[in-house]
Design a protein around this motif. Structure first.
Motif, short mmCIF file in Angstrom:
data_model
loop_
_atom_site.label_atom_id
_atom_site.label_comp_id
_atom_site.label_asym_id
_atom_site.label_seq_id
_atom_site.Cartn_x
_atom_site.Cartn_y
_atom_site.Cartn_z
N ILE A 133 0.88 -1.17 0.00
CA ILE A 133 0.00 0.00 0.00
C ILE A 133 0.92 1.22 0.00
O ILE A 133 1.52 1.56 1.02
N THR A 161 -4.81 3.13 -1.38
CA THR A 161 -5.51 2.37 -0.35
C THR A 161 -5.25 0.88 -0.52
O THR A 161 -4.67 0.46 -1.52
N ALA A 162 -5.71 0.10 0.43
CA ALA A 162 -5.60 -1.36 0.31
C ALA A 162 -6.36 -1.84 -0.92
O ALA A 162 -5.92 -2.76 -1.62
N THR A 163 -7.49 -1.22 -1.21
CA THR A 163 -8.26 -1.57 -2.40
C THR A 163 -7.45 -1.32 -3.66
O THR A 163 -7.45 -2.14 -4.59
N ALA A 192 -4.16 -1.33 -3.88
CA ALA A 192 -3.09 -2.32 -3.91
C ALA A 192 -3.59 -3.65 -4.47
O ALA A 192 -2.91 -4.29 -5.26
N LEU A 193 -4.77 -4.05 -4.08
CA LEU A 193 -5.33 -5.31 -4.59
C LEU A 193 -5.69 -5.20 -6.07
O LEU A 193 -5.53 -6.16 -6.83
#
Length: 41
Positions: A11, A16-18, A20-21
């Protein structure tokens, strides 16, 4: 020779984590298209 991709899905600043995914998913698709054997996250 079988090649794999290692993605740690960091991240990064401003993301955000979203995010990164989503980037990890893009990398997985590209790795598949390029013929890599495996993606490790």
């Amino acid at each position: 020779m079988k090649l794999s991709v290692l993605d740690q899905a960091p991240i990064t600043k401003g993301n955000t984590a979203t995010d990164a995914l989503a980037y990890a998913e893009e990398l997985a698709v590209l790795a598949d298209e390029l013929g890599y054997e495996r993606l490790t996250i």
